[in-house]
Design a protein around this motif. Structure first.
Motif, short mmCIF file in Angstrom:
data_model
loop_
_atom_site.label_atom_id
_atom_site.label_comp_id
_atom_site.label_asym_id
_atom_site.label_seq_id
_atom_site.Cartn_x
_atom_site.Cartn_y
_atom_site.Cartn_z
N ARG A 11 0.83 -1.21 0.00
CA ARG A 11 0.00 0.00 0.00
C ARG A 11 0.86 1.26 0.00
NH1 ARG A 11 -4.26 -1.84 4.74
NH2 ARG A 11 -4.95 -3.76 3.74
N ALA A 12 1.91 1.25 0.82
CA ALA A 12 2.78 2.42 0.89
C ALA A 12 3.52 2.62 -0.43
CB ALA A 12 3.78 2.28 2.04
N ARG A 13 3.95 1.52 -1.05
CA ARG A 13 4.63 1.65 -2.34
C ARG A 13 3.69 2.17 -3.41
NH1 ARG A 13 8.08 -4.06 -2.33
NH2 ARG A 13 9.95 -3.23 -1.30
N VAL A 14 2.46 1.69 -3.42
CA VAL A 14 1.49 2.17 -4.41
C VAL A 14 1.23 3.66 -4.22
CG1 VAL A 14 -0.92 2.02 -5.12
CG2 VAL A 14 0.40 -0.06 -4.80
N ALA A 15 1.05 4.09 -2.96
CA ALA A 15 0.80 5.51 -2.70
C ALA A 15 1.98 6.36 -3.16
CB ALA A 15 0.55 5.72 -1.21
N THR A 16 3.20 5.90 -2.90
CA THR A 16 4.39 6.65 -3.31
C THR A 16 4.51 6.71 -4.83
OG1 THR A 16 5.52 5.90 -1.29
CG2 THR A 16 6.89 6.85 -3.01
N VAL A 17 4.27 5.59 -5.49
CA VAL A 17 4.36 5.55 -6.95
C VAL A 17 3.31 6.47 -7.58
CG1 VAL A 17 4.01 4.09 -8.98
CG2 VAL A 17 5.44 3.29 -7.10
N ILE A 18 2.10 6.45 -7.05
CA ILE A 18 1.04 7.32 -7.59
C ILE A 18 1.43 8.78 -7.42
CG2 ILE A 18 -1.32 8.11 -7.21
CD1 ILE A 18 -2.13 5.25 -6.69
N TRP A 19 1.91 9.12 -6.24
CA TRP A 19 2.28 10.52 -5.96
C TRP A 19 3.37 11.00 -6.92
CZ3 TRP A 19 0.62 14.57 -3.17
CH2 TRP A 19 1.51 15.62 -2.96
N ILE A 20 4.44 10.24 -7.04
CA ILE A 20 5.55 10.67 -7.90
C ILE A 20 5.17 10.53 -9.37
CG2 ILE A 20 7.91 10.09 -8.58
CD1 ILE A 20 8.53 9.52 -5.71
N GLY A 21 4.37 9.51 -9.71
CA GLY A 21 3.95 9.36 -11.10
C GLY A 21 3.11 10.53 -11.58
N VAL A 22 2.17 10.96 -10.73
CA VAL A 22 1.36 12.13 -11.09
C VAL A 22 2.24 13.35 -11.26
CG1 VAL A 22 -0.38 13.73 -10.21
CG2 VAL A 22 -0.76 11.26 -10.06
N SER A 23 3.19 13.53 -10.36
CA SER A 23 4.06 14.71 -10.41
C SER A 23 4.89 14.75 -11.69
CB SER A 23 4.99 14.73 -9.19
OG SER A 23 4.24 14.82 -8.00
N VAL A 24 5.52 13.63 -12.04
CA VAL A 24 6.42 13.65 -13.20
C VAL A 24 5.66 13.70 -14.52
CG1 VAL A 24 6.67 11.13 -13.42
CG2 VAL A 24 8.53 12.65 -14.13
N LEU A 25 4.52 13.00 -14.62
CA LEU A 25 3.80 12.97 -15.89
C LEU A 25 2.99 14.23 -16.13
CD1 LEU A 25 2.60 9.25 -16.02
CD2 LEU A 25 4.52 10.30 -17.22
#
Length: 698
Positions: A164-178
Motif C-alpha cells: 500500500r505504501a509503495r502504491v501511494a508513493t508511486v502514484i504521488w511521484i507518477g502524477v508529479s512527473v507525468l
C-alpha cells in the motif's frame, strides 16, 4: 512506567536520529542565513553556483551535487520538505542507524540528480519540447535522498502495508512527473525507480513475491480511481507543461466534472468489490479512451478549420488522462476476480451454504469445540458450512457494520483449523465483508492465515475438577461463602431451567430484569447470554434457594464438547443475583456448581473470559486502543474488570483468547462492529448518554 517515559523523551528520540536532526537544522539555519526562508533562492545571484542541473554539469560545477541538498528553492518548500525529511530520513535512521541512512541519502541524491540530468541530455536531442525546457533548469533540495530513504524504510513494513505504501508513493511521484514534469519531479522518479529496484535486489529487503489478495486488488483500484479524479481536477486549476503536454486551466470542465462525479459514486463500491461498480469503472474508462481517440482523429479537421493553432493545444489534455485510464483498466481487468460481490445485501449474506443452529449443535457434539463454542448456536449468529479440506465443518458469525465476526473457534475436524479460517476469509471477502475472529483459542490463533494479526483480548479462566478440594488459604473466601450459606439455610440446586415450575422461572426473569434495569444501556449480547439462552435444554442452571422458596441468585452453564461426543466441561454464562439477597451468593453458586460437576466426573469448568478485558502483561498494540475505548464505555455499567478480578477467587488457570484480523486498517470498522455485536439494541442516544454519564462519574 518511568523508564518507558524516559525512553520516549524528546532528547532520547533525537539521539536515535542525529543525522535527521542535523539535516533539518542545517536547512533551517542556511535558510535564515541566506534569506531563502522568505525569498526564492533562484533570485539570488549565487544560486547557479550551488544548484544542480544540466547547465551546472556542462560548465564543470560538479561540486553542486554536495551543496544543493542544503538549499531550498522557495520559502514554502520548507513546510513540505521538513515532513518528508523527518518521515523518510528519520524513519530510515530509526530502522537502519545513522551511517547506513547517510549512505542511502547520498546514494539516492546522486542517482536522482545525475540520472535525471542524463535523461534530459539524451532526450533533448529528439527535439522534445519538455526535455529541451529542462536543459536550462537548475534545482536544489534534499528530496531525492529523502525519497530514497523513505522507499527503503517502506521495504521493512509487513504485508500488506508495504504494498500500500509503495502504491501511494508511486502514484504521488507518477502524477508529479507525468503532469507537472519539473526537473525535481524527474529526479524523484529516477531515485524512486532505483531505490525500489535496489531494495528488491538486496537480500536484506527481499520479500517473497506473491499475487495481491482480493482485498489488495480492490484497494489499489480504489486508489487509482481517486488519483485519476484528483489529477483531472488538478489539470483544471493548475497550469502544467509536463512530458505529456501542456494544458489550459479552464479546458474541458464538463468532461472532468462528469468523470469526477462518477468516480465519487463508484469508488467506494470498487473498494468493497461490487461487481456493478467494477463494470461502471470499466465503462467510464472505455468512454474516456474513446473520447481521447476521437480527439486525436479530429486533429486534422480542427487544424484545417483553424479551431486550434497546434496539436499541442489539446494533446496535453487528452494524453495525460488516457495514460492513467489505460493503466487503471489494465489493472482492473487483470484483477477482475476480486470484483464479484453482488450489490443486494440479501445475496451478500448468503455467501455459502447455510446450516441451522440445530445442525451446528450436532457438529459441535461430533467435532468438539472451545469453551464458548456453544454460543455459536444462539439465534443471533449465522452459520455457514465449509467446503474444501474443512468439509463438514461450520463457522458461526455475526455481521455488523460490514464486518463478519466469527465467534470462537471454527467447528471442524482435527487438523482443519487453518483450512477453515482460509475458507471463512474467502467467503466473507467474496461477500464484501471484512473478516475477523473474536475470542479464538491459541490453536486457532496459531493457524491463522498468512499475514493476519493476532492480539490477546481476554483470558479464559479454567478450574480443573479432578480432585477439586476447597482447602488451603487460597480458598478462604469460597469456604466462607459456603459455610455462611449453610448457616442461613441457602440451598444449592442444579437444574434444567426449562423443566422448572413457572414460579421459579418467574423469579429468574424478575432477577434478570432487575439487574438489566439498573444499567444505562440495553442488555449486552454476543458472548453474554440471557434467560432465553438459559432455557436451552442442554444448558445447566445453578440456583440458590432459601427455605421459603425465594431465589437469591442464578448461574447458567453451557456444555463444552470434547470431540468424542461427550461433554468434557461446562462454561459459566449467565450470572444474576437478587438485590438485598444473600451477599456472597455468586461465590456460593460457582463453588457449588464446580463441586457438583466434579462429582459427575467432568474435567473442568470455565468461568469464561471477561469481555474486552486484556491481561495486564499482554503486549500492547494498535488494536488495544480500539478495545479499550469499547471497554471503557461499558465498564462503569457492566464491571467487566471487577468481574475478572472476582473470578481469581477460584484459583483458575488461564488460557488466552485472541482477536484475529487482517491488518490494522480494519480496526476502526471492527471496533464499530464489536460495539454493535455487544449492544445490538443500543441507539446512538444510548451510547452518548452512557459516555456522558461515565465522564460525569469520573
Amino acid at each position: 512506567m518511568e523508564s518507558d517515559a524516559r525512553r520516549r523523551s524528546p532528547l532520547t528520540l533525537l539521539r536515535r536520529v542525529p543525522f535527521t536532526a542535523a539535516l533539518v537544522l542545517a536547512l533551517l539555519v542556511i535558510g535564515i542565513a541566506t534569506g531563502t526562508l522568505w525569498s526564492p533562492a533562484s533570485e539570488k545571484p549565487w544560486f547557479a553556483e550551488f544548484a544542480t542541473g544540466l547547465p551546472a554539469f556542462a560548465e564543470g560545477r560538479w561540486w553542486t551535487v554536495f551543496t544543493s541538498p542544503f538549499l531550498l528553492n522557495a520559502p514554502y518548500v520548507f513546510l513540505t520538505i521538513a515532513p518528508l525529511v523527518i518521515g523518510g530520513v528519520g524513519w530510515a535512521e530509526w530502522r537502519f542507524g545513522s551511517l547506513r541512512t547517510i549512505g542511502l541519502f547520498l546514494a539516492g541524491h546522486l542517482v536522482g540528480v545525475l540520472g535525471a540530468s542524463g535523461i534530459v541530455a539524451l532526450v533533448s536531442q529528439t527535439g522534445w519540447h519538455w526535455a529541451e525546457r529542462l536543459t536550462t533548469v537548475y534545482d536544489v533540495g534534499p528530496s531525492c535522498g529523502a525519497f530514497t530513504a523513505l522507499v527503503f524504510a517502506i521495504a521493512t513494513l509487513p504485508s500488506p502495508w508495504r504494498l500500500r505504501a509503495r502504491v501511494a508513493t508511486v502514484i504521488w511521484i507518477g502524477v508529479s512527473v507525468l503532469y507537472l514534469g519539473q526537473l525535481h519531479d524527474l529526479e524523484h522518479a529516477v531515485a524512486l525507480v532505483a531505490a525500489m529496484l535496489a531494495s528488491g535486489w538486496l537480500p536484506a529487503f527481499r520479500h517473497r513475491a506473491s499475487r495481491p489478495s482480493a482485498r489488495e486488488w480492490r484497494l489499489i483500484a480504489f486508489a487509482g480511481l481517486i488519483a485519476i479524479g484528483a489529477v483531472q481536477v488538478l489539470g483544471l486549476v493548475v497550469p502544467y507543461d509536463g512530458p505529456l503536454g501542456s494544458n489550459e486551466p479552464v479546458s474541458s470542465v464538463l468532461d472532468v466534472a462528469i468523470d469526477v462525479v462518477v468516480i465519487l459514486l463508484i469508488a467506494n463500491g470498487v473498494r468493497r468489490g461490487y461487481r456493478v461498480a467494477w463494470i461502471a469503472a470499466i465503462v467510464l474508462g472505455a468512454f474516456n479512451l474513446l473520447t481521447a481517440a476521437l480527439v486525436f482523429a479530429a486533429l486534422p479537421l480542427l487544424l484545417d478549420a483553424g479551431a486550434i493553432d497546434s496539436p499541442l493545444d489539446v494533446v496535453g489534455i487528452a494524453v495525460a488522462p488516457t495514460v492513467y485510464w489505460i493503466a487503471q483498466l489494465a489493472f482492473m481487468i487483470i484483477g477482475r476476480g476480486a470484483f464479484r460481490v453482488p450489490l443486494r445485501r440479501s445475496r451478500r449474506r448468503v455467501a455459502a451454504e447455510t446450516v441451522t443452529p440445530e445442525e451446528t449443535a450436532a457438529r459441535i457434539r461430533r467435532f468438539g469445540g472451545g469453551t464458548i463454542s456453544w454460543m455459536v448456536t444462539w439465534p443471533e449468529n449465522r452459520h455457514i458450512a465449509l467446503r474444501g479440506p474443512a468439509e463438514a465443518g461450520v463457522v458461526g458469525y455475526q455481521e455488523h457494520a460490514g464486518v463478519a465476526i466469527m465467534l470462537g473457534d471454527p467447528i471442524v475436524p482435527a487438523g482443519s483449523l487453518g483450512d477453515a479460517l482460509a475458507a471463512f476469509e474467502r467467503t466473507t471477502q467474496d461477500a464484501g465483508l471484512i473478516p475477523c475472529v473474536f475470542s479464538a483459542g491459541t490453536a486457532t490463533a496459531t493457524a491463522r492465515p498468512e499475514g493476519w494479526r493476532s492480539v490477546i483480548v481476554a483470558e479464559d479462566t479454567i478450574v480443573d475438577l479432578p480432585e477439586l478440594q476447597f482447602t488451603g488459604k487460597a480458598w478462604g473466601a469460597v469456604r466462607t461463602a459456603i459455610n455462611k450459606a449453610e448457616r442461613e439455610g441457602i440451598e444449592f440446586r442444579m437444574v434444567r431451567l426449562a423443566d422448572e415450575p413457572w414460579n421459579v422461572l418467574a423469579q429468574v426473569r424478575a432477577i434478570s430484569e432487575q439487574w438489566t434495569g439498573d444499567k444505562g444501556l440495553p442488555e449486552m449480547r454476543f458472548t453474554l447470554g440471557t434467560v432465553a439462552e438459559a432455557l436451552d435444554p442442554e444448558v445447566r442452571v445453578g440456583i440458590a434457594v432459601d427455605g421459603e422458596g425465594s431465589l437469591h441468585g442464578v448461574t447458567s452453564w453451557l456444555p463444552v464438547y470434547g470431540g468424542d461426543g461427550r461433554v468434557a466441561g461446562w462454561t459459566l454464562d449467565l450470572m444474576r443475583r437478587r438485590d438485598g439477597g444473600f451477599g456472597p451468593v455468586m461465590e456460593f453458586l460457582i463453588a457449588s456448581s464446580a463441586r457438583h460437576f466434579s462429582g459427575e466426573g467432568y474435567d473442568f469448568v470455565s468461568l469464561s473470559g471477561a469481555p474486552l478485558v486484556r491481561p495486564a502483561d499482554a503486549e500492547a498494540g494498535p488494536v488495544d486502543q480500539v478495545l479499550e475505548q469499547i471497554g471503557s464505555l461499558v465498564e462503569p455499567l457492566y464491571g467487566f474488570a471487577s468481574l475478572h478480578r472476582f473470578k481469581q477467587k477460584f484459583n483458575p488457570r488461564h488460557e488466552s483468547l485472541h482477536l484475529l484480523y487482517r491488518d490494522e486498517g480494519d480496526l476502526p470498522r471492527i471496533g464499530v462492529a464489536l460495539t454493535r455485536a455487544y449492544l445490538p439494541d443500543a441507539s446512538l442516544r444510548d451510547l452518548v448518554t452512557s459516555a456522558a454519564g461515565t465522564a460525569a462519574r469520573t
